[in-house]
Design a protein around this motif. Structure first.
Motif, PDB file in Angstrom:
ATOM      1  N   ALA A  14      91.708  55.427  -7.740  1.00 41.63           N
ATOM      2  CA  ALA A  14      91.739  55.167  -9.141  1.00 41.63           C
ATOM      3  C   ALA A  14      92.983  54.090  -9.360  1.00 41.63           C
ATOM      4  O   ALA A  14      92.655  52.868  -9.342  1.00 41.63           O
ATOM      5  CB  ALA A  14      91.948  56.072 -10.280  1.00 41.63           C
ATOM      6  N   GLY A  15      94.257  54.150  -8.509  1.00 42.42           N
ATOM      7  CA  GLY A  15      95.374  53.246  -9.039  1.00 42.42           C
ATOM      8  C   GLY A  15      94.951  52.285  -7.703  1.00 42.42           C
ATOM      9  O   GLY A  15      95.332  51.000  -8.895  1.00 42.42           O
ATOM     10  N   ASP A  16      94.421  51.920  -6.442  1.00 42.61           N
ATOM     11  CA  ASP A  16      94.106  51.617  -5.439  1.00 42.61           C
ATOM     12  C   ASP A  16      93.383  50.030  -6.591  1.00 42.61           C
ATOM     13  O   ASP A  16      93.472  49.131  -6.746  1.00 42.61           O
ATOM     14  CB  ASP A  16      93.929  51.407  -4.419  1.00 42.61           C
ATOM     15  CG  ASP A  16      94.631  52.022  -3.110  1.00 42.61           C
ATOM     16  OD1 ASP A  16      95.870  52.328  -3.553  1.00 42.61           O
ATOM     17  OD2 ASP A  16      93.707  52.483  -2.479  1.00 42.61           O
ATOM     18  N   LEU A  17      91.601  50.912  -7.559  1.00 45.57           N
ATOM     19  CA  LEU A  17      91.506  50.117  -7.399  1.00 45.57           C
ATOM     20  C   LEU A  17      91.538  49.685  -9.207  1.00 45.57           C
ATOM     21  O   LEU A  17      91.490  48.362  -9.634  1.00 45.57           O
ATOM     22  CB  LEU A  17      90.499  51.045  -8.249  1.00 45.57           C
ATOM     23  CG  LEU A  17      88.791  50.025  -8.420  1.00 45.57           C
ATOM     24  CD1 LEU A  17      88.460  49.925  -7.254  1.00 45.57           C
ATOM     25  CD2 LEU A  17      87.741  51.130  -9.244  1.00 45.57           C
ATOM     26  N   MET A  18      92.676  50.354  -9.480  1.00 44.83           N
ATOM     27  CA  MET A  18      93.199  49.349 -11.102  1.00 44.83           C
ATOM     28  C   MET A  18      94.418  48.280 -10.346  1.00 44.83           C
ATOM     29  O   MET A  18      93.373  47.429 -11.194  1.00 44.83           O
ATOM     30  CB  MET A  18      94.385  50.157 -11.298  1.00 44.83           C
ATOM     31  CG  MET A  18      94.674  50.491 -12.894  1.00 44.83           C
ATOM     32  SD  MET A  18      93.502  49.483 -13.924  1.00 44.83           S
ATOM     33  CE  MET A  18      92.964  50.926 -14.894  1.00 44.83           C
ATOM     34  N   ALA A  19      94.831  48.490  -9.389  1.00 49.73           N
ATOM     35  CA  ALA A  19      95.932  47.165  -9.264  1.00 49.73           C
ATOM     36  C   ALA A  19      94.918  46.161  -8.237  1.00 49.73           C
ATOM     37  O   ALA A  19      95.575  44.677  -8.929  1.00 49.73           O
ATOM     38  CB  ALA A  19      96.775  48.038  -7.834  1.00 49.73           C
ATOM     39  N   ALA A  20      93.560  46.607  -7.870  1.00 50.16           N
ATOM     40  CA  ALA A  20      92.898  44.988  -7.519  1.00 50.16           C
ATOM     41  C   ALA A  20      92.022  44.740  -8.742  1.00 50.16           C
ATOM     42  O   ALA A  20      92.277  43.123  -9.193  1.00 50.16           O
ATOM     43  CB  ALA A  20      91.762  46.095  -6.620  1.00 50.16           C
ATOM     44  N   LEU A  21      91.933  45.924  -9.281  1.00 49.70           N
ATOM     45  CA  LEU A  21      91.386  44.721 -11.369  1.00 49.70           C
ATOM     46  C   LEU A  21      92.757  43.881 -11.740  1.00 49.70           C
ATOM     47  O   LEU A  21      91.865  43.092 -12.672  1.00 49.70           O
ATOM     48  CB  LEU A  21      91.076  45.949 -12.272  1.00 49.70           C
ATOM     49  CG  LEU A  21      90.167  46.000 -13.164  1.00 49.70           C
ATOM     50  CD1 LEU A  21      89.463  44.877 -13.278  1.00 49.70           C
ATOM     51  CD2 LEU A  21      89.368  46.835 -14.017  1.00 49.70           C
ATOM     52  N   ALA A  22      93.500  44.863 -11.719  1.00 48.83           N
ATOM     53  CA  ALA A  22      94.489  43.704 -12.884  1.00 48.83           C
ATOM     54  C   ALA A  22      95.169  42.437 -11.861  1.00 48.83           C
ATOM     55  O   ALA A  22      95.421  41.495 -12.383  1.00 48.83           O
ATOM     56  CB  ALA A  22      96.012  45.257 -12.558  1.00 48.83           C
ATOM     57  N   ALA A  23      94.692  42.137 -10.491  1.00 46.59           N
ATOM     58  CA  ALA A  23      95.141  41.437  -9.913  1.00 46.59           C
ATOM     59  C   ALA A  23      94.389  40.287  -9.981  1.00 46.59           C
ATOM     60  O   ALA A  23      94.309  38.965  -9.815  1.00 46.59           O
ATOM     61  CB  ALA A  23      95.050  41.629  -8.715  1.00 46.59           C
TER      62      ALA A  23
END
Length: 86
Positions: A69-78
């Motif tokens: 989830a953290g990786d997906l959230m970081a990619a979404l934020a970018a």
């Protein structure tokens, strides 16, 4: 008429991102819904921007897609625009 809480540009980016990730995982809406233990309409309403997801649902979707989830959230934020409307 779309409800204002699902019609913002930023929310559209977020949902488009999740749809892209679902497709990259090779999953249909039904397959993702099955992994979530929800009816297909649950995923359809999210992707059709008829309902908004919360953080717990985002984490569940990330896990169902096989992503931390953290990786997906970081990619979404970018992927988000600089100015966020919500």
């Amino acid at each position: 008429m779309q409800r204002p809480w699902v019609s913002s540009t930023a929310y559209g980016v977020a949902i488009g991102f999740l749809v892209e990730k679902r497709k990259e995982a090779g999953l249909t809406q039904r397959e993702l819904a099955d992994r979530l233990g929800k009816p297909r309409s649950f995923v359809s309403k999210i992707e059709g921007r008829e309902r908004r997801i919360d953080v717990v649902e985002f984490i569940a979707i990330a896990k169902a897609l096989g992503n931390p989830a953290g990786d997906l959230m970081a990619a979404l934020a970018a992927a988000m625009p600089d100015r966020l409307d919500f």
